[in-house]
Scaffold this motif. Structure first.
Motif, PDB file in Angstrom:
ATOM      1  N   PHE A 154       0.822  -1.219   0.000  1.00 28.59           N
ATOM      2  CA  PHE A 154       0.000   0.000   0.000  1.00 28.59           C
ATOM      3  C   PHE A 154       0.848   1.257   0.000  1.00 28.59           C
ATOM      4  CE2 PHE A 154      -3.189  -3.078   1.299  1.00 28.59           C
ATOM      5  CZ  PHE A 154      -4.292  -2.649   0.582  1.00 28.59           C
ATOM      6  N   MET A 155       2.027   1.207   0.604  1.00 30.86           N
ATOM      7  CA  MET A 155       2.901   2.381   0.577  1.00 30.86           C
ATOM      8  C   MET A 155       3.486   2.586  -0.812  1.00 30.86           C
ATOM      9  SD  MET A 155       4.716   2.364   4.339  1.00 30.86           S
ATOM     10  CE  MET A 155       5.050   4.135   4.266  1.00 30.86           C
ATOM     11  N   GLY A 156       3.633   1.487  -1.560  1.00 29.08           N
ATOM     12  CA  GLY A 156       4.045   1.613  -2.954  1.00 29.08           C
ATOM     13  C   GLY A 156       2.969   2.254  -3.803  1.00 29.08           C
ATOM     14  N   LYS A 157       1.720   1.899  -3.542  1.00 25.87           N
ATOM     15  CA  LYS A 157       0.605   2.532  -4.244  1.00 25.87           C
ATOM     16  C   LYS A 157       0.489   4.004  -3.849  1.00 25.87           C
ATOM     17  CE  LYS A 157      -3.273   0.410  -4.895  1.00 25.87           C
ATOM     18  NZ  LYS A 157      -4.570  -0.298  -4.724  1.00 25.87           N
ATOM     19  N   ALA A 158       0.719   4.271  -2.572  1.00 29.92           N
ATOM     20  CA  ALA A 158       0.548   5.627  -2.040  1.00 29.92           C
ATOM     21  C   ALA A 158       1.466   6.631  -2.718  1.00 29.92           C
ATOM     22  CB  ALA A 158       0.798   5.627  -0.527  1.00 29.92           C
ATOM     23  N   LYS A 159       2.683   6.211  -3.035  1.00 32.05           N
ATOM     24  CA  LYS A 159       3.670   7.114  -3.637  1.00 32.05           C
ATOM     25  C   LYS A 159       3.144   7.756  -4.916  1.00 32.05           C
ATOM     26  CE  LYS A 159       7.857   8.737  -4.697  1.00 32.05           C
ATOM     27  NZ  LYS A 159       9.064   9.066  -3.970  1.00 32.05           N
ATOM     28  N   PHE A 160       2.300   7.031  -5.640  1.00 29.54           N
ATOM     29  CA  PHE A 160       1.826   7.497  -6.942  1.00 29.54           C
ATOM     30  C   PHE A 160       0.322   7.777  -6.944  1.00 29.54           C
ATOM     31  CE2 PHE A 160       5.355   4.530  -7.312  1.00 29.54           C
ATOM     32  CZ  PHE A 160       6.326   5.387  -7.835  1.00 29.54           C
ATOM     33  N   SER A 161      -0.203   8.113  -5.767  1.00 31.77           N
ATOM     34  CA  SER A 161      -1.636   8.346  -5.633  1.00 31.77           C
ATOM     35  C   SER A 161      -1.908   9.709  -5.003  1.00 31.77           C
ATOM     36  CB  SER A 161      -2.261   7.244  -4.763  1.00 31.77           C
ATOM     37  OG  SER A 161      -3.589   7.547  -4.428  1.00 31.77           O
ATOM     38  N   ASN A 162      -3.085  10.233  -5.281  1.00 32.67           N
ATOM     39  CA  ASN A 162      -3.526  11.461  -4.609  1.00 32.67           C
ATOM     40  C   ASN A 162      -4.047  11.185  -3.209  1.00 32.67           C
ATOM     41  OD1 ASN A 162      -2.972  13.107  -6.869  1.00 32.67           O
ATOM     42  ND2 ASN A 162      -4.947  12.601  -7.795  1.00 32.67           N
ATOM     43  N   ASN A 163      -4.212   9.902  -2.887  1.00 32.98           N
ATOM     44  CA  ASN A 163      -4.676   9.502  -1.552  1.00 32.98           C
ATOM     45  C   ASN A 163      -3.524   8.911  -0.746  1.00 32.98           C
ATOM     46  OD1 ASN A 163      -7.440  10.179  -2.010  1.00 32.98           O
ATOM     47  ND2 ASN A 163      -7.649   8.301  -3.219  1.00 32.98           N
ATOM     48  N   ARG A 164      -2.395   9.612  -0.763  1.00 35.29           N
ATOM     49  CA  ARG A 164      -1.187   9.081  -0.140  1.00 35.29           C
ATOM     50  C   ARG A 164      -1.369   8.788   1.348  1.00 35.29           C
ATOM     51  NH1 ARG A 164       4.686  11.617  -1.254  1.00 35.29           N
ATOM     52  NH2 ARG A 164       4.031  10.959  -3.331  1.00 35.29           N
ATOM     53  N   ILE A 165      -1.957   9.711   2.070  1.00 33.70           N
ATOM     54  CA  ILE A 165      -2.122   9.521   3.516  1.00 33.70           C
ATOM     55  C   ILE A 165      -2.980   8.294   3.798  1.00 33.70           C
ATOM     56  CG2 ILE A 165      -3.088  10.502   5.631  1.00 33.70           C
ATOM     57  CD1 ILE A 165      -2.332  13.266   4.583  1.00 33.70           C
TER      58      ILE A 165
END
Length: 224
Positions: A154-165
């Protein structure tokens, strides 16, 4: 020396496995080493401080009830240890330019976790001996890796998402959930046969981790 090698061998086997699973763009070896050392030093320090702090705000009696073991497993051990790893991934690894594809979340989370696991394993094995080393090689060390993969996915997805938090916190929460479940079933060993629940939770975590690795491999270089 033999005990030391037995303690660290499963850690580096897992590191090599994850490194080889990073199919497209390998991470800088120096950065991987730094991340591992931060897990081995800074995460251990953070955990120790939080354990001391928690003993004052949430004192538990010597004879724990099932409910108190639940609190200890999820809200003391799992929360403290996974948070101490999360901090390193979030504020050191995730901010790096080299963290440039979703799979990198898994790589760096595992490096931090294996640094933490290496120190923990050395402490247990040097006092418990060869039998402890063999048991932990197939239980505790893979468990730490599993928690890291689930968080790193999920932290890998977060890096490239607008929903990082949101995604970062989902990763942290999932790691806490599986870590807490694993420990809880081991903590309540006064209930006959309940320890099997720890291995069931570990197997489920390994299955989900395998799927997480495959998904990020397939999505590598795609910003999701």
């Amino acid at each position: 020396m033999k005990l030391l090698l037995l303690a660290i061998a499963p850690v580096f086997i897992i590191i090599l496995y994850i490194y080889l699973k990073d199919k497209y763009e390998k991470e800088p070896k120096r950065l991987l080493l730094y991340t591992f050392l931060l897990g081995a030093i800074v995460s251990i320090i953070i955990s120790t401080i939080l354990y001391v702090f928690s003993s004052y705000i949430l004192p538990l009696p010597d004879n724990y009830s099932v409910w108190q073991q639940f609190i200890k497993a999820f809200f003391v051990v799992a929360l403290i240890e996974e948070f101490s790893k999360y901090v390193i991934v979030r504020y050191f690894a995730q901010t790096r330019d080299a963290f440039n594809e979703p799979f990198d979340g898994i790589v760096y989370a595992v490096m931090v976790s294996m640094g933490f696991a290496a120190v923990e394993n050395i402490m247990y094995v040097t006092t418990g001996g060869v039998n402890v080393a063999l048991v932990r090689a197939f239980t505790a060390v893979p468990a730490h890796a599993t928690f890291a993969i689930l968080m790193g996915y999920f932290m890998g997805k977060a890096k490239f998402s607008n929903n990082r938090i949101k995604l970062n916190l989902i990763g942290l929460s999932l790691a806490i959930l599986f870590h807490g479940a694993y420990d809880f079933f081991l903590f309540i060993n006064f209930v006959p046969g309940i320890w099997i629940g720890a291995f069931v939770s570990l197997i489920i975590g390994i299955i989900l981790s395998h799927r997480a690795i495959k998904k990020h491999q397939d999505r590598s270089h795609f910003k999701i």
